[in-house]
Design an enzyme around this catalytic site. Structure first.
Site, PDB file in Angstrom:
ATOM      1  N   ASN A  26       0.821  -1.213   0.000  1.00 26.58           N
ATOM      2  CA  ASN A  26       0.000   0.000   0.000  1.00 26.58           C
ATOM      3  C   ASN A  26       0.845   1.249   0.000  1.00 26.58           C
ATOM      4  O   ASN A  26       1.967   1.262   0.510  1.00 26.58           O
ATOM      5  CB  ASN A  26      -0.951   0.008   1.209  1.00 26.58           C
ATOM      6  N   CYS A  72       8.016   7.811   8.429  1.00 29.75           N
ATOM      7  CA  CYS A  72       7.272   8.748   7.589  1.00 29.75           C
ATOM      8  C   CYS A  72       8.058   9.124   6.358  1.00 29.75           C
ATOM      9  O   CYS A  72       9.272   9.118   6.356  1.00 29.75           O
ATOM     10  CB  CYS A  72       7.051  10.044   8.337  1.00 29.75           C
ATOM     11  N   ILE A 118       6.749  -4.365  13.497  1.00 30.04           N
ATOM     12  CA  ILE A 118       7.337  -3.463  12.537  1.00 30.04           C
ATOM     13  C   ILE A 118       6.260  -2.712  11.754  1.00 30.04           C
ATOM     14  O   ILE A 118       5.103  -3.134  11.720  1.00 30.04           O
ATOM     15  CB  ILE A 118       8.222  -4.251  11.519  1.00 30.04           C
TER      16      ILE A 118
HETATM   17  C1  LIG Z   1      -3.368   0.263   4.382  1.00 35.30           C
HETATM   18  C2  LIG Z   1      -2.392   0.411   5.499  1.00 35.30           C
HETATM   19  C3  LIG Z   1      -2.238   1.647   6.119  1.00 35.30           C
HETATM   20  C4  LIG Z   1      -1.335   1.808   7.143  1.00 35.30           C
HETATM   21  N1  LIG Z   1      -1.228   3.020   7.764  1.00 35.30           N
HETATM   22  C5  LIG Z   1      -0.389   3.162   8.833  1.00 35.30           C
HETATM   23  C6  LIG Z   1      -0.320   4.385   9.548  1.00 35.30           C
HETATM   24  O1  LIG Z   1      -1.021   5.337   9.254  1.00 35.30           O
HETATM   25  N2  LIG Z   1       0.536   4.477  10.597  1.00 35.30           N
HETATM   26  C7  LIG Z   1       1.329   3.416  10.983  1.00 35.30           C
HETATM   27  O2  LIG Z   1       2.066   3.544  11.944  1.00 35.30           O
HETATM   28  N3  LIG Z   1       1.271   2.242  10.322  1.00 35.30           N
HETATM   29  C8  LIG Z   1       0.441   2.089   9.260  1.00 35.30           C
HETATM   30  N4  LIG Z   1       0.380   0.892   8.593  1.00 35.30           N
HETATM   31  C9  LIG Z   1       1.233  -0.214   9.044  1.00 35.30           C
HETATM   32  C10 LIG Z   1       0.470  -1.164   9.968  1.00 35.30           C
HETATM   33  O3  LIG Z   1       0.066  -0.509  11.141  1.00 35.30           O
HETATM   34  C11 LIG Z   1       1.353  -2.360  10.321  1.00 35.30           C
HETATM   35  O4  LIG Z   1       2.517  -1.908  10.960  1.00 35.30           O
HETATM   36  C12 LIG Z   1       1.754  -3.185   9.107  1.00 35.30           C
HETATM   37  O5  LIG Z   1       0.699  -3.225   8.170  1.00 35.30           O
HETATM   38  C13 LIG Z   1       2.168  -4.609   9.444  1.00 35.30           C
HETATM   39  O6  LIG Z   1       1.140  -5.310  10.088  1.00 35.30           O
HETATM   40  P1  LIG Z   1       0.132  -6.298   9.302  1.00 35.30           P
HETATM   41  O7  LIG Z   1       0.960  -7.252   8.514  1.00 35.30           O
HETATM   42  O8  LIG Z   1      -0.678  -6.945  10.377  1.00 35.30           O
HETATM   43  O9  LIG Z   1      -0.706  -5.422   8.425  1.00 35.30           O
HETATM   44  C14 LIG Z   1      -0.535   0.722   7.562  1.00 35.30           C
HETATM   45  C15 LIG Z   1      -0.682  -0.520   6.932  1.00 35.30           C
HETATM   46  C16 LIG Z   1      -1.587  -0.687   5.921  1.00 35.30           C
HETATM   47  C17 LIG Z   1      -1.707  -2.030   5.282  1.00 35.30           C
END
Ligand SMILES: Cc1cc2nc3c(=O)[nH]c(=O)nc-3n(C[C@H](O)[C@H](O)[C@H](O)COP(=O)(O)O)c2cc1C
Ligand SMILES: Cc1cc2nc3c(=O)[nH]c(=O)nc-3n(C[C@H](O)[C@H](O)[C@H](O)COP(=O)(O)OP(=O)(O)OC[C@H]3O[C@@H](n4cnc5c(N)ncnc54)[C@H](O)[C@@H]3O)c2cc1C
Ligand SMILES: Cc1cc2nc3c(=O)[nH]c(=O)nc-3n(C[C@H](O)[C@H](O)[C@H](O)COP(=O)(O)OP(=O)(O)OC[C@H]3O[C@@H](n4cnc5c(N)ncnc54)[C@H](O)[C@@H]3O)c2cc1C
Ligand SMILES: Cc1cc2nc3c(=O)[nH]c(=O)nc-3n(C[C@H](O)[C@H](O)[C@H](O)COP(=O)(O)O)c2cc1C
Ligand code: FES
Ligand code: FES
Lengths: 258, 320, 320, 258
Positions: B70, B129, B190
């Site tokens: 994404n 960021c 992470i």
């Molecule tokens: C669509 C999307 C948007 C995300 N937006 C943020 C965000 O705004 N801030 C943040 O710290 N992490 C953001 N992340 C990262 C997630 O919080 C997380 O760290 C990452 O997706 C790994 O976890 P997962 O495999 O369970 O998705 C985002 C992830 C996705 C997929």
């Protein structure tokens, strides 16, 4: 699934609306939408206006930059398509009222076609700014639906909003269900007209969409996500959402009034 | 039934399953929905100073059920608008953690101060960021930056501060140690891995932004390695994130050293019911494995913390 | 039929599909087998100064068909023993690239000098070794180390030198640029991602070594992002590695900027026939996409190199 | 697939050999092997000595550290198992000679059982250092095979190598095929004995194994990988591999003589 397809057919439906047909294998049902990627521009949610068989279609009204780019697309040009997403219209009603405003007929026409094929009686209230912008009037007639028309400028049918036509139809006939798609304030009006008569209304909603996967929250709508819980919502679910017809969210997620 | 309640840097959680930032986190009703579905706490979308639309679509690409790329572009309503969403989620009973992003220490501190007044139980700093001070790469990849930002925040707010660590680094534990020095009450690891997808028919990146972030099952091994290394290096609790979609995944993270976890992409593939399902399964699995409380399992795969004898040293740099 | 032949830093290859180091690369017969199966060239297992057994088993863990974690521990017969394997492969006609690993610039240079006498067409430096000079992390994560090592080698050997870049870094392009300054004829990216798997019943890491390296489809987005960023930064050709198992995968890498690719884990899941299949499919796909030669497709997803007009900027740091 | 299972049964077959049974669902055929992870020690390839049903088994001879650790395992202890890997014995021969040396009977016994169940006649040549180390002699007899024995010290059957027994058997009878597992120099001898008579020999080979996935090259054997192309090799394929019975590779990949 995401795939890149060539546009095979382009039809100008109205001065501001064009239908594009393209090969797309996955099965789809009326009410469902796809995410349409216009390379170099944006990716937009679009209802399937042709859902049967291999050759699917979308019918796009020019609103802003990207939809204008879609208008400019010619056969042979490539589009990215992913989906289909979302739920579908329930085809069980025997006496149907279909209320379409603006590009709303795009999603309602294929649904009404299937309902007719299943033997339902279909009445249509079709609204547009002017006669030339009435979308799919002939398609509705060809499937054997009774079509009542309203235009803002009175150039065809009743002058004024299509909801006035709906009010008359609801008074004159009994319907099992109402389907509607168009400006959300219009749909809210339709719900308000049908509720006292106990007739369920199914609205196809539009919200800003990004992932279409029920994840990013762009299309948040009360406790629902329009991309996976919708886009078709019955009046029972809508009753619980205060924002319906009043607020939506802009691309930043900010709640803004219609 | 094993006890799932955990304390995380002073925050009591009914269970260790947190909604990850950026998933279902833009609206108060969605945050409340994740809470109702069984999350132990919900983390908001990362909020910045101004309202941002984010990048144009396409913003996501999926890989079967094992990965998601994404580049949303940090859309958010802005810190002035967003507190109403937190209020809505709290009104429905949710334990809310506020996530913020900024481009320098001062901005992080201002945002944290504001969000701390909204009833959140903790503040998570998104330290990966795109708009970065320093060397033009991510703000969170230099330990000195990380320490400075975390210190700026912890000297402004009394709430526990969670530093979210990037995996796009050679030394995640070094970043975590920097956050600990800066006063972080916990670190989460992470965030997404830098990734790219290209459409060969259209000859261009699939995402409008080009580069994006990879999440989902594909990154679970990477997240586990980061948590393992961080656990060996810092004393503050670690929150495991990345590719969790089952109770077994949670326990891998917990045994690697995590005291709580965040779940994001699994919501896409399995729906929000994933929280309730994992919470149920987790109790059962802990019972089977002989743990009375989830907290007892934290770090138990490390030689020093309860791992059965005779293990080869499970540490050291990577290989191939 | 599109022309698959490429020149890579002076090396002519019959096609761009190279056997990645560490897969089928310990014995000359296996190298020859990969060549016979259709590889455009074969890279040896990374060879060191002494014979090494590698780590004890378990050395691998698989994730369905989308990922593989390994910690082999750089087993190899040692530089004195290994040339006989290269000779055996060459006797069967193979184009062989020799891979070496060392713990400092001097060792890399000695190994490269020795392997350069065996008839290999190029030397690849495995710059993500566990035994590192510098700060105790990987030898290849500091640009200054990378530049010093590559320079030490290029001043010793006249053959083209390929620097293999680690993805466990915040700035892969910076490492590639350092290798280019050091005189590398090409860079390859990526090696494996640091990863870990834990067995929750046994309460310990699955791999005997603990940490391992993730390869396979899961890392393709990460490899593509590295190649994309490196291509924008350096002039030398880039070899794409990571998760390739189809002609479409190859073309993603090529459009991202790769002039050749390495294929490793796909041999595990699809067998060595993967080379012949991809080579066949690749010609067909290039024809369909309107490229007469594979080389014409290199970098074409970049705005400046043939990407169709109207593209949003496909660059910038990661997001989420 | 990898799974962790409790050992359910432990049987001492000979002073140096133990059979462990454990629940393991995946279907397996005789000839195939599993990778057995002894937590805290190593992971080793082991043929399945029981292949039918849910309860599989391995039969392990003490060689070095890890196999000694396996001896010490008690019911209830956990093992990691992945597999089954490799090819299988072809069960089509009607008149079979089975030649087992040392722990080789572990893989041959279940294969011979299936061949007998399919109606084949089975003669067995079983070798060991001494009588007490003869593995599965009773199991072979129970399935209705004729068993001829050789021991190095002559404590049972013929004194000397089992290959002497094989030579006699080949001279006395006609066989469609020979299966063998044991020290590779022994197997090479068996191949040399059978070749002039035109009888195919199927050898179950052992090479150092790490991945068992046909990737790491540890088990390289000429153009083959024993883990996926074997472990069972017919004499036709063996003819092309000069190393057979002469060289193997140590864990570093170095080619060393037997
Ligand atoms: C669509 C999307 C948007 C995300 N937006 C943020 C965000 O705004 N801030 C943040 O710290 N992490 C953001 N992340 C990262 C997630 O919080 C997380 O760290 C990452 O997706 C790994 O976890 P997962 O495999 O369970 O998705 C985002 C992830 C996705 C997929
Ligand atoms: C489920 C669904 C089905 C739709 N079906 C059709 C259809 O069949 N035919 C049709 O003409 N239109 C349909 N739309 C509307 C369409 O997606 C766009 O809103 C419209 O084409 C404007 O695009 P634009 O970028 O040209 O306009 P802009 O100038 O960018 O914006 C004009 C309006 O379009 C909205 N819009 C822009 N991007 C998006 C987006 N990603 N998601 C949702 N709204 C967006 C804006 O919020 C604004 O209200 C549908 C929308 C949804 C959510
Ligand atoms: C396909 C296959 C099936 C086998 N089936 C059986 C069986 O049914 N019963 C049985 O007792 N043994 C079997 N073996 C042999 C077994 O795997 C080991 O070689 C043996 O148990 C020695 O282990 P160790 O670590 O105790 O000995 P060590 O002291 O470490 O070494 C003794 C010998 O075992 C070899 N060895 C050690 N590790 C491995 C390894 N990872 N792969 C292969 N050989 C290794 C060494 O090279 C050496 O020759 C099989 C081997 C293979 C390849
Ligand atoms: C079992 C295994 C062993 C490897 N050994 C080496 C090695 O010795 N030297 C090296 O440079 N890379 C080594 N690699 C990394 C690969 O060459 C390649 O960079 C990586 O696996 C990504 O490509 P893939 O996804 O196609 O496997 C190894 C990878 C695997 C899976
Ligand atoms: S569009 Fe992302 S949740 Fe609906
Ligand atoms: S054990 Fe790795 S290739 Fe056979």
């Amino acid at each position: 699934m995401r795939t890149v397809v060539p546009v095979t057919e382009r039809t100008e439906e109205t001065p501001s609306t064009v239908t594009l047909r393209f090969p797309f294998e996955p099965a789809a049902a009326p009410g469902q939408f796809v995410m349409v990627w216009v390379p170099g521009a944006d990716e937009l949610p679009m209802s399937l206006s042709y859902t049967v068989g291999r050759s699917k279609g979308i019918t796009v009204k020019t609103m802003g930059d990207t939809s204008a780019r879609i208008q400019a697309i010619r056969p042979g040009d490539l589009l990215g398509i992913r989906g289909p997403y979302g739920n579908r219209f329930d085809l069980s009603a025997r006496r149907l009222l279909v209320v379409a405003g603006g590009s709303g007929a795009a999603v309602l026409a294929p649904a009404a076609e299937l309902a007719r094929a299943g033997g339902a009686e279909v009445a249509v209230a079709l609204g547009a700014v002017r006669a030339s912008e009435l979308l799919f009037a002939d398609r509705f007639r060809a499937m054997g639906a009774r079509v009542d028309v309203a235009t803002d400028d009175g150039s065809e049918g009743a002058k004024g909003y299509v909801t006035a036509v709906v009010e008359r139809q609801l008074r004159a006939e009994r319907f099992d269900a109402v389907w509607t798609c168009g400006p959300e304030v219009m749909m809210r009006k339709v719900v308000d007209l049908a509720r006292p008569r106990g007739i369920p209304v199914y609205c196809s909603l539009e919200r800003h969409m990004k992932c279409a996967l029920g994840m990013c929250d762009a299309c948040a709508f009360g406790p629902y996500h329009v991309c996976v819980d919708g886009p078709v919502f019955g009046s029972d679910r809508l009753a619980a959402v205060a924002d319906f017809g009043r607020f939506h969210r802009d691309p930043s997620g900010r709640r803004v009034p219609f | 039934m094993a006890d799932l309640a955990v304390r995380l840097g002073g925050i009591p959680l009914r269970n260790p399953l947190l909604l990850a930032s950026g998933i279902w986190g833009e609206s108060g009703d969605s945050l409340a929905g994740a809470w109702a579905a069984g999350a132990g706490g919900v983390i908001t979308k990362s909020i910045g100073s101004e309202s941002r639309r984010g990048y144009p679509n396409p913003t996501v690409e999926t890989y079967d059920r094992w990965g998601l790329l994404n580049a949303m572009g940090l859309p958010n309503p802005g810190i002035e608008e967003y507190p109403r969403e937190i209020a809505a989620a709290r009104a429905q009973g949710a334990t809310v953690i506020g996530s913020v992003f900024g481009s320098d220490a001062g901005e992080f501190a201002r945002l944290a101060r504001r969000i701390a007044t909204t009833g959140v139980v903790a503040v998570e700093l998104n330290l990966s960021c795109p708009h970065a001070e320093g060397y033009g790469t991510e703000v969170g990849s230099d330990p000195a930056d990380v320490e400075r930002i975390v210190r700026a925040v912890t000297s402004e707010v009394t709430l526990p501060v969670i530093a979210k660590i990037t995996p796009n680094t050679s030394d995640p534990a070094g970043l975590a140690a920097a956050a600990e020095r800066g006063g972080a009450a916990a670190v989460s690891a992470i965030n997404t891995l830098r990734g790219l997808a290209i459409d060969i028919r259209l000859r261009r990146p699939v995402l409008a932004h080009g580069l994006g972030g990879l999440s989902g099952a594909a990154i679970k091994p990477v997240g586990l390695a980061c948590v393992w290394q961080i656990f060996e290096r810092v004393k503050v609790p670690v929150i495991g994130v990345g590719g969790i979609s089952s109770a077994e995944d949670v326990l891998e993270y917990v045994m690697a050293g995590a005291r709580a976890v965040e779940i994001g992409t699994a919501v896409t593939f399995d729906g929000i019911g994933v929280f309730g399902r994992i919470a149920r399964d987790l109790s059962g699995r802990l019972d089977e494995l002989g743990f009375a409380r989830l907290e007892d399992a934290v770090g138990t795969a490390h030689p020093a913390r309860g791992r059965p004898a005779g293990a080869p040293a499970g540490n050291g740099p990577t290989e191939a």
